[in-house]
Structure formats: C-alpha cells, structure tokens
Write an enzyme that holds these catalytic residues in place. Structure first.
Site, PDB file in Angstrom:
ATOM      1  N   LYS A  29       0.856  -1.189   0.000  1.00  0.00           N
ATOM      2  CA  LYS A  29       0.000   0.000   0.000  1.00  0.00           C
ATOM      3  C   LYS A  29       0.888   1.234   0.000  1.00  0.00           C
ATOM      4  CE  LYS A  29      -4.477   0.999   0.243  1.00  0.00           C
ATOM      5  NZ  LYS A  29      -5.437   0.407  -0.718  1.00  0.00           N
ATOM      6  N   THR A  66      -3.811  -5.080   0.505  1.00  0.00           N
ATOM      7  CA  THR A  66      -3.230  -3.758   0.719  1.00  0.00           C
ATOM      8  C   THR A  66      -4.128  -2.925   1.633  1.00  0.00           C
ATOM      9  OG1 THR A  66      -4.233  -2.753  -1.249  1.00  0.00           O
ATOM     10  CG2 THR A  66      -2.110  -3.864  -1.523  1.00  0.00           C
ATOM     11  N   ASP A  67      -5.428  -3.196   1.627  1.00  0.00           N
ATOM     12  CA  ASP A  67      -6.320  -2.491   2.538  1.00  0.00           C
ATOM     13  C   ASP A  67      -5.999  -2.861   3.986  1.00  0.00           C
ATOM     14  OD1 ASP A  67      -8.801  -0.750   2.737  1.00  0.00           O
ATOM     15  OD2 ASP A  67      -9.442  -2.512   3.877  1.00  0.00           O
ATOM     16  N   PHE A 122      34.570  27.251  -9.979  1.00  0.00           N
ATOM     17  CA  PHE A 122      34.455  26.162 -10.948  1.00  0.00           C
ATOM     18  C   PHE A 122      35.289  26.513 -12.169  1.00  0.00           C
ATOM     19  CE2 PHE A 122      32.044  23.503 -14.105  1.00  0.00           C
ATOM     20  CZ  PHE A 122      32.416  22.284 -13.550  1.00  0.00           C
ATOM     21  N   ARG A 161      31.296  32.245  -7.290  1.00  0.00           N
ATOM     22  CA  ARG A 161      29.940  31.980  -7.742  1.00  0.00           C
ATOM     23  C   ARG A 161      29.057  31.648  -6.551  1.00  0.00           C
ATOM     24  NH1 ARG A 161      29.342  25.848 -10.300  1.00  0.00           N
ATOM     25  NH2 ARG A 161      30.290  24.715  -8.560  1.00  0.00           N
ATOM     26  N   GLN A 220      30.705  18.276  -6.760  1.00  0.00           N
ATOM     27  CA  GLN A 220      31.152  16.919  -6.432  1.00  0.00           C
ATOM     28  C   GLN A 220      32.019  16.919  -5.173  1.00  0.00           C
ATOM     29  OE1 GLN A 220      31.013  18.243  -9.464  1.00  0.00           O
ATOM     30  NE2 GLN A 220      30.659  16.704 -11.055  1.00  0.00           N
ATOM     31  N   ASN A 257      22.393  20.999  -9.021  1.00  0.00           N
ATOM     32  CA  ASN A 257      23.087  22.282  -8.983  1.00  0.00           C
ATOM     33  C   ASN A 257      22.089  23.371  -9.383  1.00  0.00           C
ATOM     34  OD1 ASN A 257      24.936  24.359  -9.027  1.00  0.00           O
ATOM     35  ND2 ASN A 257      26.527  23.148 -10.041  1.00  0.00           N
ATOM     36  N   HIS A 269      21.538  26.556 -10.469  1.00  0.00           N
ATOM     37  CA  HIS A 269      22.409  27.554 -11.072  1.00  0.00           C
ATOM     38  C   HIS A 269      21.901  28.978 -10.844  1.00  0.00           C
ATOM     39  CE1 HIS A 269      24.577  24.340 -13.023  1.00  0.00           C
ATOM     40  NE2 HIS A 269      23.472  23.908 -13.608  1.00  0.00           N
TER      41      HIS A 269
END
Length: 296
Positions: A12, A57-58, A157, A174, A217, A243, A245
């Site tokens: 469920k 599932t009930d 970077f 940045r 990373q 990321n 940006h």
C-alpha cells in the site's frame, strides 16, 4: 521456452496519517506518508489468481492507522514496528519494506509564546525513513529531501575540459546552491533515532557551509565524509544534489554594470550530482536499498 515469474513485491503506497497526542494540554502532532511493500511467496496470485497468500493492501493500510493509535515516535521506530509486524504476519511473507516521510509542523507563536495546539507547516524539507526486514535481519535507512541550501561565496568552478560545444565561462566566484536529498544506512536497529538524525543533519549543513568548493562533487564528498566521521553508527551515505544555477544578470543594456550583485536563478535544466560515501570496514547491504530508486 520456459516463462517464470521474477522478483516481485506489493503493498500500500502513501497512506497519509496525522496523529495527535492529547495526553497533556500541550498537544504534539506527527504528519506521515507511509508506504509498505511485502516480499515472499506470491507466485500463485500472479500465475493462477489464487489470493490465499495475499495480505490485502487495505489490511496494510488499516494496520498503519492501528499502530499509530498507540503512538508513532520517530519515523525509524514506527517503520521498524510495522516492518517487523508485516514480515512476521504469515509464514509465506519473507520480508517487508516500510518507507515513511515525516512532514514538519512548527507551533504558531501567540504573544511571543509557542501555542499549545496551533501549528504551521514548516518549509519544504522532509525527513524520511526506510526499514527493510529480510528474514531475521532488519536494515534502517534514514534521510531527508528538499533541504535547500545556498552559499554566496566560497565556490569556484574552473579547469574543466573545453571542446567546440563548451560555452560555460570559468569562475573563481559563484553562488553555490542545491536541494539536498540524502539517505544513510545505520549499522544498528537500536539507536536514539532523533538525536542521531539531528547529528547527521548538522554534519551535512556544517560541511556544506565550511567547504571551499571547487565543484559540487567535492562538496558532496565532504558532506558524506563529515557524516561518517561524526556518526560511527552510520555505514554509508548516498546523496543526490541538483546544482541550482545562479547566473550573473546582464545589465549592460541599461548602461549598468553588475559587480556580482544580481543573479538570475535558473529553474532548468540543471546539473545533477549524485554519489555514495562509504566506510571500508562495514559490509554492504544492498537488500536495504531495494526499492529505493537511484542514489537516494
């Protein structure tokens, strides 16, 4: 040619549970999304329509509500209770997986004091837990998703290869922003779940803030390593970090410069950085991750 049934499970999904503790005038509230999956001998249900081994599932849904009646506690503890119950319910059920999302609520302040029974939903961050019981063995994954973080400096970077399709400029300054999804596997099923969760979350945040990043990373690895260094009961950490940006806005059309002050936040596309950080002295447990997509 022989045709046979392969690996399978059923359960469920997304049972929404809100539980209120009214045992004192200061009420407490938990808000959960619970999904259960069972593994075992369900071949006849698939191949012959024989439901003799199908715990409906009930029934699984109703069990979630019944267990919440006696208190929830931490997401990990609640998932352990449910998974152990389902895995032991019938001889033909060999394992169970229970995933819990926990949504946070903060007390509304009235006159500068937290109200005893009025709440507001906090930000988008969600605490998660996944418990897998396989025979006599239980595995606990804890985690979080949509932990949005940003730093305005301390991120560079550059030094990446360039070819005819490369247009990205190198940068020594940045904005670095991401929405962290993380899961970590515990080596124990008997911990102070809330305290350990808080320690892991703090390690993630402090590593994000304190790492001078040359790439997302590098930040991901530093965050995972910080968790393993601080929390000896964590065997591995898996992280997924888009990321988010932020590009400097071009104000030249207005006769203005932009001294790294105004940015356009890009929605998509985005880089997606994913990885796992592991202890080398703890054996893997891939069964703990079955049914959990991707890195997280």
């Amino acid at each position: 040619m022989a045709i046979r049934l392969g690996p399978n499970q059923y359960g469920k999904a997304e049972v929404r549970v809100v539980a209120v503790d009214r045992s004192s005038p200061r009420h407490t509230l938990v808000d959960l999304n619970v999904s259960s999956s069972l593994r075992g001998d369900f071949t006849a249900a698939h191949t012959a329509g024989d439901n003799a081994h199908v715990l409906t599932t009930d029934t699984q849904k109703n069990t979630v509500f019944a267990f919440a009646r006696d208190g929830v506690g931490s997401p990990e503890a609640f998932a352990l209770r449910l998974a152990r119950h389902f895995a032991g319910a019938y001889a033909w059920i060999s394992g169970a997986r229970v995933a819990v999302d926990s949504f946070g609520w903060d007390r509304i302040a009235v006159g500068g004091q937290p109200h005893e029974h009025a709440f507001r939903r906090d930000g988008g961050e969600v605490r998660t837990a996944v418990v897998t019981v396989n025979g006599d063995t239980a595995h606990v994954l804890a985690g979080l998703r949509d932990l949005v973080v940003l730093k305005t400096t301390g991120s560079e970077f550059w030094g990446f290869p360039r070819d005819r399709y490369t247009t990205l400029a190198e940068t020594r300054e940045r904005i670095l922003a991401t929405a962290v999804t993380a899961r970590w596997r515990y080596t124990s099923t008997d911990l102070d779940w809330d305290a350990t969760y808080d320690a892991v979350r703090t390690a993630l945040l402090e590593a994000f803030a304190g790492t001078h990043s040359m790439a997302l990373q590098q930040t991901l690895y530093a965050m995972g390593a910080a968790v393993l260094e601080r929390c000896p009961d964590v065997a591995e950490v898996r992280l997924s970090m888009p990321n988010k940006h932020h590009f400097p806005a071009d104000l030249s059309a207005f006769g203005l410069d932009n001294p790294d002050a105004v940015y356009a936040a890009a929605d998509r596309p985005y880089g997606l950085i994913e990885g796992a950080v592991l202890r080398d002295d703890v054996p893997p447990a891939e069964v703990a991750w079955l049914g959990t997509p991707g890195f997280c």
